[in-house]
Design an enzyme around this catalytic site. Sequence first.
Site, PDB file in Angstrom:
ATOM      1  CB  CYS A   1      30.362  53.252  72.991  1.00  0.00           C
ATOM      2  SG  CYS A   1      31.574  53.743  74.221  1.00  0.00           S
ATOM      3  CG  HIS A   2      34.202  48.498  73.746  1.00  0.00           C
ATOM      4  ND1 HIS A   2      33.502  48.785  74.903  1.00  0.00           N
ATOM      5  CD2 HIS A   2      34.336  47.153  73.701  1.00  0.00           C
ATOM      6  CE1 HIS A   2      33.235  47.651  75.527  1.00  0.00           C
ATOM      7  NE2 HIS A   2      33.735  46.640  74.820  1.00  0.00           N
TER       8      HIS A   2
ATOM      9  CE1 TYR B   1      29.480  54.635  65.754  1.00  0.00           C
ATOM     10  CE2 TYR B   1      30.882  53.634  64.087  1.00  0.00           C
ATOM     11  CZ  TYR B   1      30.725  54.238  65.315  1.00  0.00           C
ATOM     12  OH  TYR B   1      31.826  54.448  66.117  1.00  0.00           O
TER      13      TYR B   1
ATOM     14  CG  ASN C   1      28.436  55.448  76.373  1.00  0.00           C
ATOM     15  OD1 ASN C   1      27.784  55.659  77.383  1.00  0.00           O
ATOM     16  ND2 ASN C   1      29.096  54.321  76.179  1.00  0.00           N
TER      17      ASN C   1
ATOM     18  CD  GLU D   1      33.919  43.166  75.056  1.00  0.00           C
ATOM     19  OE1 GLU D   1      33.231  42.895  74.040  1.00  0.00           O
ATOM     20  OE2 GLU D   1      33.656  44.129  75.790  1.00  0.00           O
TER      21      GLU D   1
END
Length: 171
Positions: free
Chosen positions: A135-136, A100, A127, A162
């Site tokens: 956003c993950h 962040y 989001n 991912e």
Amino acid sequence: MYWKTTYLSPVGELTLAEKDGCLAGLWIKGQKYYLASLDEDDVSDGETPTLAKAKGWLDEYFAGRRPSILALPLAPQGTAFQRCVWQLLCHIPYGQTKTYGQIAEEAAALRGIPSSARAVGTAVGHNPISIIIPCHRVVGAKGRLTGYAGGIDKKIQLLAHEGADMEQLHR
């Protein structure tokens, strides 16, 4: 007029919404702010070419391919700051993360106005196009897994999907 449909994914049922030929929302069922940007009086269930294209994108993503975010017309509704943050999220590479604080620094550099990790966290949490606007991929300081509107378990599942380095991430 919004059009919405559902998609069954490995992380649960997703609801997709389209307005004026652009994807306006993608929520994991039960997530915080579920359908928040929609006016329920202006929504119809149905399949549109845009929603079909978004489902195809999700098919590719969940099959382990890396579809381009640019392949979809996106129109998330939010403040100028929120849209700035969401645009920055689109540049986090597949399987990687940013904090962040890093996003706050990037937002401040772009806007010329100081930003805080907390303000970024609020924008990330709102989001309206989860997964596609990734956003993950945003984590707390020192790789701490925190703050995902769809639930930390879903965040972990998406990052693992991912191939993110889960050894570097902490609960």
